[in-house]
Motif scaffolding. Structure first.
Motif, PDB file in Angstrom:
ATOM      1  N   GLU A 145      -8.391   5.838  -4.325  1.00 21.17           N
ATOM      2  CA  GLU A 145      -7.238   5.756  -5.137  1.00 21.17           C
ATOM      3  C   GLU A 145      -6.750   4.398  -5.439  1.00 21.17           C
TER       4      GLU A 145
ATOM      5  N   THR B 152       0.934  -1.213  -0.297  1.00 23.54           N
ATOM      6  CA  THR B 152      -0.193  -0.485   0.275  1.00 23.54           C
ATOM      7  C   THR B 152       0.886   1.471  -0.117  1.00 23.54           C
TER       8      THR B 152
ATOM      9  N   LEU C 169     -10.069  -1.968   3.401  1.00 27.53           N
ATOM     10  CA  LEU C 169      -9.023  -2.267   2.279  1.00 27.53           C
ATOM     11  C   LEU C 169      -9.646  -2.010   0.540  1.00 27.53           C
TER      12      LEU C 169
ATOM     13  N   PHE D 259      -5.839  -0.305  -0.582  1.00 25.54           N
ATOM     14  CA  PHE D 259      -6.251   0.829  -0.661  1.00 25.54           C
ATOM     15  C   PHE D 259      -7.015   1.992   0.069  1.00 25.54           C
ATOM     16  N   ALA D 260      -6.903   2.287   0.835  1.00 24.40           N
ATOM     17  CA  ALA D 260      -8.316   3.615   1.696  1.00 24.40           C
ATOM     18  C   ALA D 260      -9.123   3.349   1.178  1.00 24.40           C
ATOM     19  N   THR D 261      -9.184   4.140   0.176  1.00 27.52           N
ATOM     20  CA  THR D 261     -10.073   4.449  -0.761  1.00 27.52           C
ATOM     21  C   THR D 261     -10.035   3.713  -1.975  1.00 27.52           C
TER      22      THR D 261
ATOM     23  N   SER E 269      -1.654  12.965  -3.148  1.00 28.13           N
ATOM     24  CA  SER E 269      -2.521  12.781  -3.496  1.00 28.13           C
ATOM     25  C   SER E 269      -3.952  11.968  -4.621  1.00 28.13           C
TER      26      SER E 269
ATOM     27  N   ASN F  46       0.013   7.293   2.204  1.00 29.47           N
ATOM     28  CA  ASN F  46      -1.889   8.158   2.368  1.00 29.47           C
ATOM     29  C   ASN F  46      -1.995   7.161   3.173  1.00 29.47           C
ATOM     30  N   THR F  47      -2.477   5.864   2.473  1.00 33.81           N
ATOM     31  CA  THR F  47      -3.430   4.860   3.178  1.00 33.81           C
ATOM     32  C   THR F  47      -2.734   4.309   4.500  1.00 33.81           C
TER      33      THR F  47
ATOM     34  N   GLN G 100      -3.858   6.936   6.741  1.00 29.32           N
ATOM     35  CA  GLN G 100      -5.312   6.681   7.449  1.00 29.32           C
ATOM     36  C   GLN G 100      -6.056   5.247   8.310  1.00 29.32           C
TER      37      GLN G 100
ATOM     38  N   GLN H 176     -14.829   8.551  -1.462  1.00 30.49           N
ATOM     39  CA  GLN H 176     -13.820   8.264  -0.471  1.00 30.49           C
ATOM     40  C   GLN H 176     -14.399   8.246   0.581  1.00 30.49           C
TER      41      GLN H 176
END
Length: 200
Positions: A67, A30, A46, A62-64, A93, A33-34, A37, A200
């Motif tokens: 992404e 990952t 994820l 990924f958190a979103t 981002s 940025n993830t 979070q 998001q």
């Protein structure tokens, strides 16, 4: 194949997160940025991409969803592999990636470790070419019409172009942008649009 993993975050490294689901720990490569979070010991989701090679199977998380989609867009560029995609999204981002491509900002993309000027230029060239093709397709920029088109002004057209890099059509985003203050900075318009769309 695997859309997402949800469970307890049990371990992280500088470039991966292990999510335990029903007793099985999934190691997801990952971005920084993830990792910022998510927190060890909490339940996380994820969004994943499974990369299958001859000698290995790699899971990326990924958190979103935004992404993840940006990652998939980046690795669609010839010569840009998963490691490069992670490097870029660890530094930038999704909104910043979209803006850099839409504005031919090579310098911003090369902020990512290991990403040189030639690769950055190729990313911009190939993805802007895809954007141009979308503009003349049935689902592309010509799809903006009616009240939504009339309301798109100020920085909104730039936001539409940048969101196009992430795979969104004007028909998708114009109704949302029409409800926002178009005098806001482009990056803020992008972020607010993505949030309102629930991506998001």
């Amino acid at each position: 194949m695997i859309y997402s993993v949800r469970g307890k975050l049990i371990h992280t490294t500088t470039s991966s997160a292990v999510v335990e689901c029903a007793g099985v720990g999934y190691n997801c490569q990952t971005t920084i940025n993830t990792l910022k979070q998510i927190k060890i010991g909490t339940e996380v989701t994820l969004y994943t991409y499974l990369n299958v090679r001859e000698d290995a199977m790699e899971l990326f998380g990924f958190a979103t969803a935004t992404e993840l989609e940006t990652f998939k867009t980046l690795i669609s560029v010839s010569g840009v592999g998963p490691k490069a995609g992670l490097a870029i999204l660890s530094q930038l981002s999704p909104e910043q990636v979209a803006m850099a491509i839409a504005t031919d900002d090579v310098k911003t993309i090369t902020r990512a470790p290991g990403i040189g000027k030639k690769i950055a230029q190729r990313i911009i060239l190939e993805l802007k070419d895809k954007l141009a093709k979308a503009a003349v397709s049935d689902s592309g920029f010509s799809a903006v019409s009616g009240e939504a088109a009339a309301a798109v002004s100020g920085n909104a057209p730039k936001a539409i172009e940048a969101l196009g890099v992430l795979g969104y059509t004007p028909a998708d985003v114009s109704p949302v942008l029409a409800t926002l203050d178009s005098s806001l900075p482009v990056e803020q318009l992008i972020a607010m649009t993505l949030r309102q769309m629930g991506r998001q």
